[in-house]
Design a protein around this motif. Structure first.
Motif, mmCIF file in Angstrom:
data_model
loop_
_atom_site.group_PDB
_atom_site.id
_atom_site.type_symbol
_atom_site.label_atom_id
_atom_site.label_comp_id
_atom_site.label_asym_id
_atom_site.label_seq_id
_atom_site.Cartn_x
_atom_site.Cartn_y
_atom_site.Cartn_z
ATOM 1 N N ILE A 26 0.806 -1.219 0.000
ATOM 2 C CA ILE A 26 0.000 0.000 0.000
ATOM 3 C C ILE A 26 0.843 1.276 0.000
ATOM 4 N N PRO A 27 1.896 1.397 0.826
ATOM 5 C CA PRO A 27 2.699 2.633 0.751
ATOM 6 C C PRO A 27 3.337 2.836 -0.618
ATOM 7 N N ILE A 189 8.614 -6.612 -1.034
ATOM 8 C CA ILE A 189 8.558 -6.144 0.351
ATOM 9 C C ILE A 189 9.250 -4.793 0.444
ATOM 10 N N GLN A 190 8.900 -4.074 1.473
ATOM 11 C CA GLN A 190 9.531 -2.777 1.711
ATOM 12 C C GLN A 190 10.996 -2.965 2.099
ATOM 13 N N GLU A 191 11.793 -1.970 1.794
ATOM 14 C CA GLU A 191 13.193 -1.982 2.211
ATOM 15 C C GLU A 191 13.255 -2.097 3.732
ATOM 16 N N GLY A 303 6.680 -16.676 0.574
ATOM 17 C CA GLY A 303 7.615 -16.635 1.685
ATOM 18 C C GLY A 303 8.143 -15.241 1.935
ATOM 19 N N ILE A 304 7.311 -14.381 2.514
ATOM 20 C CA ILE A 304 7.740 -13.006 2.779
ATOM 21 C C ILE A 304 8.969 -12.983 3.679
ATOM 22 N N ALA A 305 8.986 -13.836 4.694
ATOM 23 C CA ALA A 305 10.142 -13.848 5.595
ATOM 24 C C ALA A 305 11.415 -14.262 4.862
ATOM 25 N N VAL A 306 11.281 -15.127 3.862
ATOM 26 C CA VAL A 306 12.440 -15.518 3.053
ATOM 27 C C VAL A 306 13.026 -14.285 2.366
ATOM 28 N N VAL A 307 12.149 -13.481 1.768
ATOM 29 C CA VAL A 307 12.614 -12.297 1.046
ATOM 30 C C VAL A 307 13.119 -11.234 2.019
ATOM 31 N N ARG A 375 11.950 -5.808 -4.636
ATOM 32 C CA ARG A 375 11.684 -4.508 -4.016
ATOM 33 C C ARG A 375 10.225 -4.140 -4.244
ATOM 34 N N VAL A 376 9.580 -3.667 -3.194
ATOM 35 C CA VAL A 376 8.143 -3.428 -3.281
ATOM 36 C C VAL A 376 7.807 -2.326 -4.274
#
Length: 391
Positions: A26-27, A189-191, A303-307, A375-376
Motif C-alpha cells: 500500500i505505501p 517487500i519494503q526496504e 515466503g515473505i520472511a524468506v525475502v 523490491r516493493v
C-alpha cells in the motif's frame, strides 16, 4: 486506477503473509498515486487495528469457521462503486464468495462496479488437497470449489499470482478451472530498516544465548506445513556428531498449539530456543544477525520472511516447495533441498561444510536478488501496469 479496495478475512499480523503483503504494497502504491483501503472481518476493537497509515474498515468478527458476517454485503453494496479496482485476498472464506456474489449482483443490475480480481496466495496449491493431515479440509474444499469458489475464480476479471510456479500449480488442482485471465504480478517487500545496534539488543534481550554463538534462524508460523519437526530432527542428528554447531532459533506464532508442544518435546536437550512471534527491532535484529535463514516448508506460496532475509543480506536455505526456490537457486542467493528428513539433513550438512568465502558470496547475492526482483516499489509499479492493462 486511482482507488483500490482490498478485501481480506483478517489483518491480524499473526495470520500470516497475505495481510503483511498488503501492508508492504500500500505505501508503494500510494507513491504511484493510488489510494488503497482495506475491508476485513476482524473485530472492530482488535488490538492490531489503528496502527496502519491507511484506512481499514473492520466488519467482524466473522461467525463460524467460514467467517460469515451479515455486515459485508450491505457495506459492499454501498461502497463498491467508489473504487476503480477491488482485489479479494484468499479463498475458502466468506470474504471470497460473499464479495464476488455481491459484485456480480450489482454488475448484473447495471450498477457501477470496479474491476474485480482474486489473489489466492497459494490456496490453489495441490499440496492442500494431498497432505494426509488435511483429508477433511480437502473434502470440504472440493465441495466448496464445486459450489462456490469455481464461480469466483472463473467469474472475476482475473486471478493474480505472486510467481510463475504458483500460477502453474494452480492449474493442476481442481477440475473446471478456467479463469478469464491468469496474471503473474510478482510480489515485493519494503526496504528493511538499516541494521542498528538497537535491533541487535532487542533480539538479544529475548534470546541472550545468541550473544556469544552463531545461530540459524527459522522465522515463520509454527505450523505442520512449515516442516519445523524435520528441521529439529535433522538438527539433532548433526548435534550428536558435532555439539559446536550453531544454535537454532525458532521464532513465530503458534507455540501454544499441540504442534508447538510437540516441537518443544522434540527439541528437549538441544540448544534450540523458541522465541514466539518476533516483531519490530527484535525481528530485524534476528534476521540481520543470523548465519542462515532456514525454511523447510512443505508448501510456501512466496515466503515473505524468506525475502526479508534476502533483503538483510542473510542467505537462505529453503525447501523446493517454497515457490521462489528457482529464482533463489539461479541467483546463488541460497541453498535448496527437498522437504523430507533426508533432504533437510543433507541441507544442514551443506551449511556446516560451506567455506566462509562462499557463504559471503551467497550473502551478497541474497541482497542483490532482493534489489533486482523483490523490491516493493518495482512490484507495485508492475501491479499497477498489469491492472491498467485490464481496465
Amino acid at each position: 486506477m486511482k482507488k483500490h479496495l482490498r478485501v481480506i478475512a483478517s489483518m491480524d499480523p499473526a495470520s500470516g503473509g497475505p495481510c503483511q503483503g498488503i501492508r508492504n504494497s500500500i505505501p508503494a502504491l500510494q507513491e504511484l498515486g493510488i489510494t488503497t483501503e482495506v475491508v476485513c472481518l476482524d473485530a472492530t476493537d482488535a488490538s492490531f487495528l489503528g496502527k496502519d497509515e491507511f484506512k481499514i474498515t473492520a466488519l467482524g468478527p466473522g461467525k463460524t469457521p467460514y467467517g460469515y458476517t451479515a455486515a459485508l454485503k450491505p457495506w459492499l453494496e454501498q461502497h463498491l462503486g467508489d473504487y476503480d479496482c477491488a482485489i479479494i485476498h484468499g479463498l475458502w472464506l466468506y470474504t471470497s464468495f460473499g464479495t464476488y456474489h455481491t459484485w456480480k449482483q450489482l454488475k448484473d443490475a447495471g450498477k457501477q462496479v470496479p474491476k474485480l480480481f482474486v489473489m489466492p496466495h497459494g490456496m490453489l496449491d495441490p499440496y492442500f488437497q494431498k497432505a494426509p493431515e488435511r483429508r477433511f479440509k480437502a473434502m470440504r474444499n472440493r465441495l466448496f470449489w464445486q459450489l462456490l469458489e469455481k464461480q469466483v475464480i472463473n467469474g472475476v476479471d482475473g486471478v493474480l499470482f505472486t510467481c510463475e510456479q504458483e500460477l502453474l500449480l494452480a492449474r493442476t488442482t481442481f477440475p473446471g478451472y478456467h479463469p478469464k485471465a491468469e496474471l503473474n504480478v510478482g510480489y515485493g517487500i519494503q526496504e528493511p530498516p538499516q541494521k542498528t545496534r538497537i535491533q541487535q539488543q532487542a533480539f538479544l534481550e529475548q534470546c541472550p544465548q545468541a550473544a556469544t554463538q552463531p545461530y540459524w534462524l527459522f522465522l515463520s508460523r509454527i505450523h505442520q506445513k512449515k516442516g519445523v519437526d524435520l528441521l529439529i530432527q535433522a538438527y539433532r542428528s548433526h548435534y550428536r556428531q558435532n555439539p559446536h554447531i550453531p544454535i537454532l532459533v525458532i521464532a513465530g506464532p503458534g507455540l501454544e498449539t499441540p504442534y508447538g508442544a510437540h516441537l518443544k518435546n522434540l527439541a528437549e536437550g538441544l540448544p534450540i530456543y523458541f522465541m514466539g512471534m518476533l516483531q519490530g527491532d527484535a525481528k530485524w535484529g534476528a534476521l540481520y544477525g543470523a548465519d542462515w535463514f532456514i525454511l523447510p516448508s512443505h508448501q510456501e506460496n512466496f515466503g515473505i520472511a524468506v525475502v526479508e532475509a534476502l533483503a538483510c543480506s542473510t542467505p537462505v536455505a529453503i525447501s523446493k516447495p517454497v515457490n521462489i526456490w528457482r529464482e533463489i537457486s539461479d541467483a546463488r542467493a541460497g541453498l535448496v533441498f527437498t522437504d523430507d528428513l533426508e533432504g533437510v539433513t543433507s541441507g544442514l550438512e551443506h551449511l556446516l561444510v560451506l567455506e566462509e568465502r562462499l557463504k559471503q558470496e551467497y550473502a551478497h547475492s541474497a541482497r542483490e536478488l532482493y534489489q533486482t526482483r523483490y523490491r516493493v516499489a518495482e512490484a507495485a509499479a508492475y501491479l499497477k501496469q498489469i491492472l491498467q492493462q485490464h481496465e
